[in-house]
Design an enzyme around this catalytic site. Structure first.
Site, PDB file in Angstrom:
ATOM      1  CG  HIS A  76      -1.678  -0.360   1.431  1.00 31.16           C
ATOM      2  ND1 HIS A  76      -3.237  -0.948   2.031  1.00 31.16           N
ATOM      3  CD2 HIS A  76      -2.253  -2.203   0.179  1.00 31.16           C
ATOM      4  CE1 HIS A  76      -4.278  -2.100   1.621  1.00 31.16           C
ATOM      5  NE2 HIS A  76      -3.700  -2.233   0.272  1.00 31.16           N
ATOM      6  CE1 TYR A 204      -5.097   2.981   9.365  1.00 27.03           C
ATOM      7  CE2 TYR A 204      -6.182   2.688  11.364  1.00 27.03           C
ATOM      8  CZ  TYR A 204      -4.893   2.548  10.467  1.00 27.03           C
ATOM      9  OH  TYR A 204      -4.382   1.996  10.716  1.00 27.03           O
ATOM     10  N   PRO A 296      -4.363  -0.517  18.887  1.00 28.80           N
ATOM     11  CG  PRO A 296      -5.893  -1.802  18.392  1.00 28.80           C
ATOM     12  CD  PRO A 296      -5.772  -1.309  19.295  1.00 28.80           C
ATOM     13  CE  LYS A 300       4.085   3.061  13.251  1.00 22.51           C
ATOM     14  NZ  LYS A 300       4.785   2.439  11.990  1.00 22.51           N
ATOM     15  CE1 TYR A 388      -1.408   3.451   9.822  1.00 24.43           C
ATOM     16  CE2 TYR A 388      -0.318   2.262   7.747  1.00 24.43           C
ATOM     17  CZ  TYR A 388      -0.873   2.246   8.862  1.00 24.43           C
ATOM     18  OH  TYR A 388      -2.256   1.190   8.810  1.00 24.43           O
TER      19      TYR A 388
HETATM   20  C1  PHB Z   1      -5.855  -5.413  10.679  1.00 24.25           C
HETATM   21  O1  PHB Z   1      -5.724  -5.472   9.246  1.00 24.25           O
HETATM   22  O2  PHB Z   1      -6.336  -5.861  11.527  1.00 24.25           O
HETATM   23  C2  PHB Z   1      -5.369  -3.668  11.331  1.00 24.25           C
HETATM   24  C3  PHB Z   1      -4.822  -3.018  10.990  1.00 24.25           C
HETATM   25  C4  PHB Z   1      -4.182  -1.583  10.946  1.00 24.25           C
HETATM   26  C5  PHB Z   1      -4.612  -1.013  12.077  1.00 24.25           C
HETATM   27  C6  PHB Z   1      -5.162  -2.625  12.860  1.00 24.25           C
HETATM   28  C7  PHB Z   1      -5.240  -3.648  12.787  1.00 24.25           C
HETATM   29  O3  PHB Z   1      -4.135  -0.283  12.686  1.00 24.25           O
END
Ligand code: PHB
Ligand code: APR
Length: 393
Positions: A76, A204, A296, A300, A388
């Site tokens: 990505h 997000y 999460p 990280k 990130y």
């Molecule tokens: C996930 O794909 O489970 C995932 C991705 C990004 C995050 C947390 C979980 O910040």
């Protein structure tokens, strides 16, 4: 009388931290034994997140376990932040020259276990009652029981990679250290479903009804999360209600692209920021969740376990190759420097994107203003992007 064995590095825990450490040590001809409380099936079935920093991908390449990652992983170049009625794309490649790779932690764990069992060394599954002895000596020992037989592993070093609930961290003298913790008054309700993702990149979403995240595992398997109260029950969230809520929070632009389907996994996880210092004492060294937990929101957790392991392997390799222990002595300080930055970024993303205060509150206005600033400032977007994709090791 326990059956005694000898190795250079005794590793507690066959999660990503323990497995990757064992693999990298092997590349330096350093032997290890991994002692794991659970079965292989249990460890390989755990559903966990799946966004890999470029540095973590580099470590997995170095470890020679990146073939499936490169075949099945999704690279990505950016991520989307939805809020205040807009979808803002953060272009990682343009802003930092780096990317992330979406590849489930479950798959990383499977690749590492396969490599381990292909000849690197043993994994002792279902090891009960693991105990750590003599970490202040130069011959620390691990005691444990397998199939009712008492066993003892005499080591040069012990790596505590046994996660948040393991035995390693509590084995460090409490007088020595300090713990820092922040718990959050909400959790994440996650759903895994074999449906195509609603977008090519992660979204997000900050919404008055609460946070939402659109993620994926592959072009045919999606992973979604919504912010929920900690006392909510899975049975309160039949699939249909969850999909409806997700569509609401992802917004009217994205909702039509959400393909719904039956959940193959659904769970609620609390959010926590936690750091235990120091990450070493005597011949015991902690890595991964054994020493720190991040919420999460910044993706990280796995990446921090990887950087800890990078530092620890480098230090152990120097010890065995040259007898120089400078890197070993500096391990905790070195690893914590990167851990705290990732803790800050994960906390900041969590505070920015979750519903924490009433809509009409000053704090909610601050969140909105921060999202507007992010949308209007290349500098702010670069800060988010470089954190990130992963700060340098
Ligand atoms: C996930 O794909 O489970 C995932 C991705 C990004 C995050 C947390 C979980 O910040
Ligand atoms: N004895 C032996 N093994 C143990 C013990 C014990 N007393 N306690 C725990 N373990 C094992 C667990 O069963 C697990 O397999 O240690 C392993 C720890 O693995 P993880 O919890 O996955 O921790 P880590 O390897 O540090 O990986 C961190 O995992 O939770 C995610 O978000 C987190 O992505 C991060 C990653």
């Amino acid at each position: 009388m326990a059956v005694q064995e000898r190795t250079q590095v005794g590793i507690i825990g066959a999660g990503p931290a323990g497995l990757l450490l064992a693999r990298l040590l092997k590349l330096h001809d350093i032997d290890s034994v991994i002692v794991e409380a659970r079965t292989r099936d249990y460890v390989e079935a755990r559903v966990r997140a799946g966004v890999l920093e470029q540095g973590t991908v580099g470590l997995l390449e170095e470890a020679g376990v990146a073939e499936r990652l490169h075949r099945d992983g999704l690279v990505h170049d950016g991520v989307e932040i939805a809020g205040n009625g807009r979808r803002l794309r953060i272009d990682f490649r343009e802003l930092t020259g780096k990317t992330v790779t979406v590849y489930g932690q479950t798959e990383v764990t499977r690749d590492l276990i396969a490599a381990r069992l292909a000849g690197d060394g043993p994994i002792v599954w279902e090891a009960a009652d693991v105990k750590i002895h003599d970490i202040e000596s130069d011959r620390p020992r691990l005691g444990y029981r397998v199939a009712g037989v008492e066993r003892e592993l005499v080591c040069d070093f012990i790596a505590g990679c046994d996660g948040f609930h393991g035995v390693s961290r509590p084995s460090l003298p409490t007088s020595l250290g300090q713990t820092f913790e922040r718990t959050y008054l909400f959790g994440w309700l996650g759903i895994l479903a074999d449906v195509p993702p609603c977008s090519d990149e992660l979204i997000y979403a900050s919404h008055p009804r609460g946070f939402a995240l659109a993620s994926m595992r592959s072009p045919t398997r999606s992973r979604y999360y919504i912010q929920c109260a900690l006392d909510e029950k899975i049975e309160d969230w039949p699939d249909e209600r969850l999909w409806d809520e997700l569509k609401l929070r992802l917004g009217s632009d994205t909702a039509p692209d959400v393909t719904t389907g039956p959940a193959i996994e659904k769970s609620i996880a609390p959010l926590r920021s936690f750091v235990s210092t120091p990450m070493q004492h005597g011949r015991l060294f902690l890595a991964g969740d054994a020493a720190h937990i991040v919420p999460p929101t910044g993706a990280k957790g796995l990446n921090l376990a990887a950087s800890d392991v990078h530092y620890l392997c480098r230090a152990l390799a120097a010890h065995y190759a040259t007898g120089n222990d400078d890197l070993l002595r500096a391990y905790s300080v070195t690893a914590l420097a990167r851990v705290w930055k990732a803790e800050r970024f994960s906390w900041w993303m969590t505070m920015l994107l979750h519903r924490l205060h009433p809509e009409a509150s000053f704090e909610a206005q601050m969140q909105r203003a921060e999202l507007d600033y992010l949308a209007s400032s290349r500098a702010a977007q670069t800060v988010l992007a470089e954190n990130y994709v992963g700060l340098p090791f």
